[in-house]
Design a protein around this motif. Sequence first.
Motif, mmCIF file in Angstrom:
data_model
loop_
_atom_site.group_PDB
_atom_site.id
_atom_site.type_symbol
_atom_site.label_atom_id
_atom_site.label_comp_id
_atom_site.label_asym_id
_atom_site.label_seq_id
_atom_site.Cartn_x
_atom_site.Cartn_y
_atom_site.Cartn_z
ATOM 1 N N ALA A 14 1.975 5.532 2.693
ATOM 2 C CA ALA A 14 1.205 4.352 3.105
ATOM 3 C C ALA A 14 -0.157 4.770 3.655
ATOM 4 N N GLU A 15 -0.189 5.834 4.442
ATOM 5 C CA GLU A 15 -1.452 6.315 5.004
ATOM 6 C C GLU A 15 -2.388 6.829 3.917
ATOM 7 N N ARG A 16 -1.851 7.537 2.947
ATOM 8 C CA ARG A 16 -2.682 8.022 1.833
ATOM 9 C C ARG A 16 -3.250 6.852 1.038
ATOM 10 N N LEU A 17 -2.421 5.875 0.755
ATOM 11 C CA LEU A 17 -2.869 4.714 0.002
ATOM 12 C C LEU A 17 -3.943 3.951 0.769
ATOM 13 N N ILE A 21 -8.103 2.587 -0.679
ATOM 14 C CA ILE A 21 -8.430 1.214 -1.040
ATOM 15 C C ILE A 21 -9.494 0.667 -0.100
ATOM 16 N N THR A 22 -10.058 -0.485 -0.462
ATOM 17 C CA THR A 22 -11.151 -1.045 0.332
ATOM 18 C C THR A 22 -10.812 -2.387 0.965
ATOM 19 N N ASP A 23 -9.694 -2.973 0.610
ATOM 20 C CA ASP A 23 -9.308 -4.268 1.156
ATOM 21 C C ASP A 23 -8.793 -4.104 2.590
ATOM 22 N N GLU A 28 -4.803 -2.649 6.830
ATOM 23 C CA GLU A 28 -4.131 -2.948 8.097
ATOM 24 C C GLU A 28 -2.620 -3.038 7.919
ATOM 25 N N LYS A 29 -2.189 -3.696 6.852
ATOM 26 C CA LYS A 29 -0.753 -3.824 6.595
ATOM 27 C C LYS A 29 -0.109 -2.469 6.328
ATOM 28 N N GLY A 35 2.953 2.960 10.926
ATOM 29 C CA GLY A 35 3.253 3.059 12.352
ATOM 30 C C GLY A 35 4.684 2.679 12.667
ATOM 31 N N GLU A 36 5.180 1.647 11.998
ATOM 32 C CA GLU A 36 6.571 1.228 12.210
ATOM 33 C C GLU A 36 7.536 2.315 11.757
#
Length: 51
Positions: A14-17, A21-23, A28-29, A35-36
Amino acid sequence: MNTIQYLEDQAARAERLAKRITDTSTIEKLLTFAGERRREIEVIAGKRCRN
């Protein structure tokens, strides 16, 4: 692969993705998701240390 390794892999992905991206909303999601997963790792690791 154990649970902690799986959660670590999911957080790292998730962190790599999020870096690619730019959105802003999606970033944030993804970072929230990461983090969760990391908090879950802390909980699991804490339980293992107490046993």
